[in-house]
Enzyme design. Sequence first.
Site, PDB file in Angstrom:
ATOM      1  N   LYS A 100       0.837  -1.221   0.000  1.00 36.98           N
ATOM      2  CA  LYS A 100       0.000   0.000   0.000  1.00 36.98           C
ATOM      3  C   LYS A 100       0.862   1.258   0.000  1.00 36.98           C
ATOM      4  O   LYS A 100       0.569   2.194  -0.731  1.00 36.98           O
ATOM      5  CB  LYS A 100      -0.891   0.045   1.264  1.00 36.98           C
ATOM      6  CG  LYS A 100      -1.996  -0.966   1.310  1.00 36.98           C
ATOM      7  CD  LYS A 100      -3.000  -0.606   2.393  1.00 36.98           C
ATOM      8  CE  LYS A 100      -2.387  -0.589   3.777  1.00 36.98           C
ATOM      9  NZ  LYS A 100      -2.049  -1.891   4.360  1.00 36.98           N
ATOM     10  N   ARG A 150      -9.652   1.693   9.542  1.00 32.34           N
ATOM     11  CA  ARG A 150      -9.220   0.330   9.849  1.00 32.34           C
ATOM     12  C   ARG A 150     -10.321  -0.431  10.558  1.00 32.34           C
ATOM     13  O   ARG A 150     -10.171  -1.625  10.804  1.00 32.34           O
ATOM     14  CB  ARG A 150      -8.004   0.398  10.765  1.00 32.34           C
ATOM     15  CG  ARG A 150      -6.697   0.015  10.073  1.00 32.34           C
ATOM     16  CD  ARG A 150      -5.670  -0.043  11.125  1.00 32.34           C
ATOM     17  NE  ARG A 150      -4.411  -0.602  10.827  1.00 32.34           N
ATOM     18  CZ  ARG A 150      -3.378   0.003  10.271  1.00 32.34           C
ATOM     19  NH1 ARG A 150      -3.492   1.203   9.781  1.00 32.34           N
ATOM     20  NH2 ARG A 150      -2.224  -0.604  10.178  1.00 32.34           N
ATOM     21  N   ARG A 169      11.169  -6.409   5.638  1.00 35.98           N
ATOM     22  CA  ARG A 169      10.960  -4.981   5.328  1.00 35.98           C
ATOM     23  C   ARG A 169      11.885  -4.080   6.147  1.00 35.98           C
ATOM     24  O   ARG A 169      12.057  -4.262   7.342  1.00 35.98           O
ATOM     25  CB  ARG A 169       9.507  -4.598   5.618  1.00 35.98           C
ATOM     26  CG  ARG A 169       9.253  -3.104   5.424  1.00 35.98           C
ATOM     27  CD  ARG A 169       7.807  -2.797   5.338  1.00 35.98           C
ATOM     28  NE  ARG A 169       7.123  -2.883   6.623  1.00 35.98           N
ATOM     29  CZ  ARG A 169       5.819  -2.597   6.776  1.00 35.98           C
ATOM     30  NH1 ARG A 169       5.105  -2.234   5.723  1.00 35.98           N
ATOM     31  NH2 ARG A 169       5.250  -2.675   7.948  1.00 35.98           N
ATOM     32  N   ARG A 223      11.288  -1.464  11.290  1.00 29.06           N
ATOM     33  CA  ARG A 223      10.296  -0.840  12.158  1.00 29.06           C
ATOM     34  C   ARG A 223      10.194  -1.601  13.478  1.00 29.06           C
ATOM     35  O   ARG A 223      10.300  -2.820  13.489  1.00 29.06           O
ATOM     36  CB  ARG A 223       8.922  -0.852  11.465  1.00 29.06           C
ATOM     37  CG  ARG A 223       8.674   0.372  10.614  1.00 29.06           C
ATOM     38  CD  ARG A 223       7.471   0.242   9.730  1.00 29.06           C
ATOM     39  NE  ARG A 223       6.237  -0.131  10.413  1.00 29.06           N
ATOM     40  CZ  ARG A 223       5.031  -0.021   9.859  1.00 29.06           C
ATOM     41  NH1 ARG A 223       4.905   0.478   8.641  1.00 29.06           N
ATOM     42  NH2 ARG A 223       3.956  -0.391  10.507  1.00 29.06           N
ATOM     43  N   ARG A 271      -0.915  -7.902  13.990  1.00 30.53           N
ATOM     44  CA  ARG A 271      -1.505  -6.961  13.036  1.00 30.53           C
ATOM     45  C   ARG A 271      -2.270  -7.705  11.943  1.00 30.53           C
ATOM     46  O   ARG A 271      -3.328  -7.271  11.502  1.00 30.53           O
ATOM     47  CB  ARG A 271      -0.413  -6.072  12.430  1.00 30.53           C
ATOM     48  CG  ARG A 271      -0.101  -4.903  13.346  1.00 30.53           C
ATOM     49  CD  ARG A 271       1.355  -4.510  13.286  1.00 30.53           C
ATOM     50  NE  ARG A 271       1.752  -4.060  11.983  1.00 30.53           N
ATOM     51  CZ  ARG A 271       2.974  -4.260  11.472  1.00 30.53           C
ATOM     52  NH1 ARG A 271       3.868  -4.948  12.128  1.00 30.53           N
ATOM     53  NH2 ARG A 271       3.269  -3.765  10.304  1.00 30.53           N
TER      54      ARG A 271
HETATM   55  P1  AMP Z   1       0.613   1.221   9.483  1.00 28.20           P
HETATM   56  O1  AMP Z   1       1.866   1.967   9.124  1.00 28.20           O
HETATM   57  O2  AMP Z   1      -0.588   1.650   8.699  1.00 28.20           O
HETATM   58  O3  AMP Z   1       0.832  -0.284   9.468  1.00 28.20           O
HETATM   59  O4  AMP Z   1       0.264   1.619  11.002  1.00 28.20           O
HETATM   60  C1  AMP Z   1       1.172   1.315  12.049  1.00 28.20           C
HETATM   61  C2  AMP Z   1       0.417   1.240  13.360  1.00 28.20           C
HETATM   62  O5  AMP Z   1      -0.210   2.510  13.648  1.00 28.20           O
HETATM   63  C3  AMP Z   1      -0.734   0.237  13.398  1.00 28.20           C
HETATM   64  O6  AMP Z   1      -0.293  -1.088  13.678  1.00 28.20           O
HETATM   65  C4  AMP Z   1      -1.587   0.816  14.524  1.00 28.20           C
HETATM   66  O7  AMP Z   1      -1.016   0.547  15.789  1.00 28.20           O
HETATM   67  C5  AMP Z   1      -1.470   2.316  14.281  1.00 28.20           C
HETATM   68  N1  AMP Z   1      -2.532   2.806  13.355  1.00 28.20           N
HETATM   69  C6  AMP Z   1      -2.363   3.347  12.115  1.00 28.20           C
HETATM   70  N2  AMP Z   1      -3.533   3.683  11.563  1.00 28.20           N
HETATM   71  C7  AMP Z   1      -4.486   3.351  12.466  1.00 28.20           C
HETATM   72  C8  AMP Z   1      -5.908   3.429  12.478  1.00 28.20           C
HETATM   73  N3  AMP Z   1      -6.601   3.907  11.415  1.00 28.20           N
HETATM   74  N4  AMP Z   1      -6.557   2.992  13.581  1.00 28.20           N
HETATM   75  C9  AMP Z   1      -5.888   2.507  14.649  1.00 28.20           C
HETATM   76  N5  AMP Z   1      -4.549   2.397  14.708  1.00 28.20           N
HETATM   77  C10 AMP Z   1      -3.836   2.800  13.632  1.00 28.20           C
END
Ligand code: AMP
Length: 229
Positions: A28, A104, A141, A173, A184
């Site tokens: 993404k 989400r 990654r 990360r 996740r």
């Molecule tokens: P991502 O980079 O999108 O994988 O986001 C990393 C982390 O940020 C996720 O595993 C969540 O802990 C938090 N996060 C990001 N976007 C959201 C969202 N829309 N709702 C809740 N937590 C989020």
Amino acid sequence: MINSDERAEMQMNPGARIVLLGRQGAGKGTQCVRLSRHYVVPHISTGDMLRAAVREGTELGKMAKAVIDAGQLVSDEIMVGIVAERLQADDASTRGYILDGFPRTVAQAIALDEITQDQPVGMAIDLVVPRELVLSRLSARRVCRDCGANYQSTGVDPSPWICENCGGDVVQRDDDTPQAINNRLDLYETQTQPLIDYYGQSGRMFHVDGVGSPDDVFDRLTKVVEGQI
Ligand code: AMP
């Protein structure tokens, strides 16, 4: 600042209001950067916004760090507040956006529809990549700490590893540990998959095969988007 290529794209493309769904590691981030350049709309990644808050040590960042590292979700209320504020900015309110990592949960999707009543989300796209494939991608990654560019570790990596785009440090990360990755991916099945039904009910759900080269996947995405705008 908008350059001449972007101005030409703006004249050709009317903008877009897109939600990109897909498992973590489906690509993404990479595709959102490309779509955002192509349609000249901001790429709004809630994960990037939270990571920036963690780096800056803001109250939000302090609260979010443990949740993110454990692979859990930050509360809907906080996330909706952050996104609502971001969507009010001129760039998003005039031309649109590519939303990455939000919504989400169905509660977030409902809140998003309420916030954007005047200019609703046009389409949600699920970038489909099987769980086994994203698991191996996520374990390898690496990301640039500054610009978020993605890299894959081969096991023999440069040290120090410097980002080709911006010169920042390329690191793993904190939430790309096996335990957090599995959390996740499980959360994606339970919380995020229901969004597919939610957007499907209003005829806004599209599926794109995310397996293949970044160029091929991008071509598939723009074909689907162009069929709609
Ligand atoms: P991502 O980079 O999108 O994988 O986001 C990393 C982390 O940020 C996720 O595993 C969540 O802990 C938090 N996060 C990001 N976007 C959201 C969202 N829309 N709702 C809740 N937590 C989020």
